[in-house]
Design an enzyme around this catalytic site. Structure first.
Site, short mmCIF file in Angstrom:
data_model
loop_
_atom_site.label_atom_id
_atom_site.label_comp_id
_atom_site.label_asym_id
_atom_site.label_seq_id
_atom_site.Cartn_x
_atom_site.Cartn_y
_atom_site.Cartn_z
CB ILE A 55 -7.91 1.76 11.14
CG1 ILE A 55 -7.52 1.70 9.66
CG2 ILE A 55 -6.78 2.33 11.99
CD1 ILE A 55 -7.18 3.05 9.06
CE1 TYR A 107 0.71 1.75 4.19
CE2 TYR A 107 0.91 -0.62 4.49
CZ TYR A 107 1.14 0.67 4.93
OH TYR A 107 1.81 0.87 6.11
CE1 TYR A 141 -3.89 4.40 13.23
CE2 TYR A 141 -4.10 5.15 10.97
CZ TYR A 141 -3.67 4.21 11.89
OH TYR A 141 -3.01 3.08 11.44
CG PHE A 156 -4.74 3.12 3.18
CD1 PHE A 156 -3.45 2.89 3.62
CD2 PHE A 156 -5.65 3.70 4.05
CE1 PHE A 156 -3.08 3.22 4.91
CE2 PHE A 156 -5.29 4.02 5.34
CZ PHE A 156 -4.00 3.79 5.78
CG PHE A 191 0.16 8.72 5.99
CD1 PHE A 191 0.16 7.45 6.54
CD2 PHE A 191 -0.96 9.14 5.29
CE1 PHE A 191 -0.92 6.61 6.39
CE2 PHE A 191 -2.05 8.30 5.13
CZ PHE A 191 -2.03 7.03 5.68
CG ASP A 192 3.41 3.74 6.40
OD1 ASP A 192 4.62 3.60 6.14
OD2 ASP A 192 2.76 2.89 7.04
#
Length: 499
Positions: A242, A212, A268, A284, A222-223
């Site tokens: 999540i 992802y 989050y 995502f 962010f990731d």
């Protein structure tokens, strides 16, 4: 007015000023400076102002216009950048995150979210903002930039905010919208690629491996699992991820690519986490590498079976076969064809992973089949470093080339005919009443060479003989006596693998 530290605020043309000033201010622009000379008849005339302005005085004013508005003004919106794609705009009751610079009409900065390095996060249209901002944010797209000009009666009015914003001030906000969602939103799924062949879709309880990229709505990364060169591996529908991802990963195919957009209450939340700010919508882009269920067994698909298929492989048989090993996404792991030699095993002896032992059962020479092995019957969570990823589903395309029938379970050697009643004496060639390993080995070799006996195929001769001899040498002194020597059927309960 400079000495008082406060601007002079007045309506023009309504008799609130001396006649000369009422005329002089008409037509001025914000930040325009004028020197105004007013004769007595348009100022305070022959009376003057006691103690301040003498009678018949000509007045000189150095005027700088700071702000102007009209009671009929509305919020002004000027968009100077708008993304090409705008799937959704801000509506009443949406929650938004935006950056802004706040200035007065003359350009003086009074506040900036950029300086605080934190977005302004709020609901729109429900009274959490000044009325002008509530109006000015409506209809914006994520990524849009606009200038919102607000008259004071739609901002902080006559009193100001008591700190940085004076009374009757028009406000100018330069806004960029980073994020929006509604508390009623669920996740949004956009399919980017779905394989033509999809035999199975993920369900609650499945274990997935996927790659992802995680971004915010404005595109900020962010990731990424790709940057770690390792898939993200998790159970689905069990709360390991999540809530929005738990839902978004259901119903996927192996090899599928989809975009999952998750509102913060399914991500989050208000607090955020790490690089993820509070109340952030998450995007995502995922690529499903494989998935399985812990209850899965080996899947066997027969691709070709010879017409003459009477001898089937079983535990203990010695097999020679070719294979191509790959992951579910088609990534090739290994191939005997590239090595130019077969892979040889004794079936059921633990020489291969349990799933392969199962997949090679009941196969005839010449047969070709595809065996899919879940990780708990393959290389498990750890995999094989540098070769097989952890928790990977394996696909083997197999062709059986040769089969040598094994011995009955528990036997390493069998007789092809009747057993000599004087077996011990035959082995004890020097007739000293003791059989040494060398004598025992020579005798067994002779029986195999003559066809009178058969060893379990696929094992090292010396190791088999050593094992057989050790089982007979009950006191462990390196010699077998007639009292120690027993045939298999004479001591079945002792479970020795020997004669």
């Amino acid at each position: 007015s400079y000495d008082r530290g406060s601007t002079f605020n007045v309506f023009v043309g309504k008799g609130q000023l001396i006649a000369g000033m009422d005329k002089a201010l008409v037509g001025m622009c914000v930040n325009e400076r004028r020197f105004v000379k007013i004769p007595p008849k348009l100022a305070y005339g022959s009376e003057g102002v006691s103690g301040v302005i003498p009678p018949n005085a000509v007045l000189h004013f150095d005027v700088l216009l700071i702000d102007l508005w009209n009671s009929e003004d509305e919020v002004q919106v000027q968009t100077y950048f708008k993304p090409e794609k705008c799937p959704r705009t801000v509506q009443v009751s949406d929650f938004v995150r935006y950056h802004y610079n706040g200035t007065f009409l003359d350009g003086t900065l009074f506040d900036s979210s950029h300086n605080r390095m934190r977005t302004y996060d709020t609901y729109v249209g429900i009274g959490w903002l000044i009325p002008g901002m509530d109006q000015g944010l409506l209809g914006m797209c994520v990524g849009e930039k606009r200038i919102i000009t607000i008259p004071p009666f739609l901002a902080y009015g006559e009193e100001g905010d008591g700190k940085d914003i004076p009374g009757q001030a028009s406000l100018v906000f330069d806004v960029v919208l980073l994020d929006l969602h509604n508390p009623k939103d669920g996740i949004t799924i956009e399919n980017q690629h779905v394989p033509e062949s999809c035999e199975r879709r993920s369900q609650t309880g499945d274990f997935l491996r996927y790659h992802y990229n995680g971004t915010l709505l404005d595109g900020t990364l962010f990731d990424s699992s790709y940057s770690r060169n390792h898939t993200y591996d998790t159970y689905v529908g069990k709360g390991y991820v999540i809530a929005g991802m738990d839902e978004g990963l259901l119903g996927v195919c192996t090899g599928e690519k989809r975009r999952i957009i998750i509102p913060p209450h399914l991500g989050y939340g208000e607090e955020g986490r790490g690089k993820i700010p509070g109340s952030a919508v998450l995007v995502f882009d995922i690529h499903v590498v494989d998935f399985h269920n812990p209850s899965d067994s080996v899947s066997i698909t027969v691709n070709y079976k010879p017409s003459n298929c009477t001898v089937l492989s079983k535990k203990g048989d010695y097999l020679k076969y070719h294979y191509n090993a790959s992951l579910l996404d088609g990534t090739l792991l290994d191939s005997t064809h590239s090595l130019g030699k077969t892979y040889n095993i004794v079936l059921g002896s633990g020489q291969v992973v349990l799933g392969m032992d199962m997949g090679l059962q009941d196969m005839c020479v010449g047969e070709r089949r595809t065996v899919v092995i879940p990780p708990h019957l393959g290389y498990g969570e750890d995999g094989v470093e540098g070769e097989v990823p952890g928790s990977a589903v394996l696909v083997f395309d197999i062709e059986l080339l040769e089969l040598v029938s094994g011995l009955p379970e528990g036997y390493m050697f069998v007789w092809n005919g009747e057993v000599s009643p004087n077996l011990f004496e035959e082995i004890d060639q020097n007739h000293d009443g003791e059989v040494l390993l060398e004598e025992f080995s020579e005798y067994i070799q002779a029986q195999v060479d003559s066809g009178k006996g058969k060893l379990a195929p696929g094992f090292d001769f010396e190791k088999i003989v050593q094992n057989m001899f050790t089982n007979q040498d009950r006191d462990g002194n390196g010699k077998v006596t007639a009292e120690e020597f027993k045939l298999k059927d004479q001591e079945a309960k002792e479970e020795h693998d020997e004669l």
